[in-house]
Design an enzyme around this catalytic site. Sequence first.
Site, PDB file in Angstrom:
ATOM      1  N   ASP A 152      -6.051   0.678   0.146  1.00  0.00           N
ATOM      2  CA  ASP A 152      -6.113   0.672   1.599  1.00  0.00           C
ATOM      3  C   ASP A 152      -7.467   0.094   2.005  1.00  0.00           C
ATOM      4  OD1 ASP A 152      -8.016   2.666   1.185  1.00  0.00           O
ATOM      5  OD2 ASP A 152      -7.265   3.906   2.833  1.00  0.00           O
TER       6      ASP A 152
ATOM      7  N   LYS B 196       0.835  -1.205   0.000  1.00  0.00           N
ATOM      8  CA  LYS B 196       0.000   0.000   0.000  1.00  0.00           C
ATOM      9  C   LYS B 196       0.869   1.254   0.000  1.00  0.00           C
ATOM     10  CE  LYS B 196      -1.496   2.153   3.527  1.00  0.00           C
ATOM     11  NZ  LYS B 196      -2.120   2.619   4.793  1.00  0.00           N
TER      12      LYS B 196
END
Length: 231
Positions: free
Chosen positions: A158, A139
């Site tokens: 996310d 991420k």
Amino acid sequence: MNGTPGVRPNQAKPVPAVDAVMRALKTAIAHYDRPAVEKISDQQSQSPFQILIATLLSARTQDATTHAASTRLFKRARKPRAVAALSIEEIEQLIYPVGFYRNKARHVRACCEMLVSRFGGRVPSTLEELVTLPGVGRKTANLVMILAFKSERNICVDIHVHRISNRLGWVRTRTPEETEQALYQVAPARWWPLINLFLVTWGQNVCRPVSPRCGHCAIARHCPRIDVGRV
């Protein structure tokens, strides 16, 4: 499954609703604040280092707290070598009260030490190198690629992107990592670098984890509301 951004086996067709949703969100998110890391990216002229550290601090932390903590840290030390010279205790004090600030202080210092020792004080510009840094997962690495290096071949996923992609029925996945790989299949490539900005902003303000504001949602007609009501 190939893990290289932008190179995906042709196993699924793009979902037509993705275009309609992303076009609608492009207008709708103009009414809301940008996520903290996006603001820091703008303010710091896309500094890869400051984007990297701000993203590390942002996990499980509200935007206002992330922005304030990042500002304090960068006021004290703006480069990897300067941050690496700080004690962990001082970093803790500077970034408090971000979530898990003690662990993050260790990761920030270790990350800066590796940037100095292995990369000459520069943030590496490939996903494969970024994920070798302490505390940096896919991420964070994908967001740095998008914001700092202007990559158009990465998708940052996310918890908001994971949740909303599943609610919309674009994907049926169990983890953000699975969602990232699935989105490369179903989302047109022109939207890849914008998916995080659009869905995170919408997830923070409208499509919330609990009690989503479906009656005020600009993309309600495109949403089957899969698993809405389940926590």
